[in-house]
Write a protein that holds these residues in place. Sequence first.
Motif, short mmCIF file in Angstrom:
data_model
loop_
_atom_site.label_atom_id
_atom_site.label_comp_id
_atom_site.label_asym_id
_atom_site.label_seq_id
_atom_site.Cartn_x
_atom_site.Cartn_y
_atom_site.Cartn_z
N ASN A 60 4.27 -3.21 4.43
CA ASN A 60 3.46 -2.00 4.28
C ASN A 60 3.94 -1.13 3.13
O ASN A 60 3.13 -0.57 2.38
N ASN A 61 5.23 -0.98 2.99
CA ASN A 61 5.76 -0.12 1.92
C ASN A 61 5.43 -0.67 0.54
O ASN A 61 5.34 0.10 -0.42
N ASN A 62 5.23 -1.97 0.44
CA ASN A 62 4.92 -2.57 -0.86
C ASN A 62 3.44 -2.58 -1.19
O ASN A 62 3.08 -2.61 -2.36
N TRP A 63 2.56 -2.57 -0.21
CA TRP A 63 1.13 -2.57 -0.55
C TRP A 63 0.53 -1.19 -0.65
O TRP A 63 -0.57 -1.00 -1.19
N ARG A 64 1.23 -0.18 -0.20
CA ARG A 64 0.61 1.14 -0.03
C ARG A 64 0.03 1.71 -1.32
O ARG A 64 -1.12 2.15 -1.36
N TYR A 65 0.81 1.70 -2.43
CA TYR A 65 0.32 2.33 -3.66
C TYR A 65 -0.89 1.59 -4.20
O TYR A 65 -1.91 2.20 -4.55
#
Length: 201
Positions: free
Chosen positions: A105-110
């Motif tokens: 999740n932290n990697n796809w958010r932006y």
Amino acid sequence: MLKILGKAASINVRKVLWTCEELDLPYEREDWGSGFRATDDPAFLTLNPNAMVPVLLDGDLVLWESNTICRYLCAQAGRDDLLPSMPRARAEVEKWMDWQMGDLNNNWRYAFMSLVRHSPAHQDAAQLVAGISGWNKMMGVLEQQLQRTGAFVCGETFTLADIVLGLSVKRWLMAPMQRPDYPAIAAYHARLEDKTAVFAG
């Protein structure tokens, strides 16, 4: 009867809806979130001070955090096939669920906020490139795991890890961006595609 608060379009709400389908659990759902009743409504904040969906109401029990809700429902139903009771097998399922909620999740958010939600606050070109790269890299981790198992995330059988990661795979495939050719993920997506209308939607 169970009550689920959250709009059906939310990926985290869909985890819970899919879990309920697998468990054949009846439920009522109320639309909350963007486009519906606002989650900063005081009535909602008394249930979840984070102002996020979903929220599960089961009698006097109030739960938030989608993966926790899914674990609870499986444990209540005694579904060892979806969430094993034996510590080692359970830890394997929960490891991938936690990886989805954290690292993935932290990697796809932006990239997701930029490309899909068109958020004005997420339009920096350099950060978008980095976001897409990070997202694809994390999906490469899943590709390697699926190559090892040849079937589902934790092995030959469908588990709760496949609910949370199956929906994440669908989000990645639908994002308007370039991505590597990951054949194991493509085959995995095909295995899940006809399983439930929740996944298809």
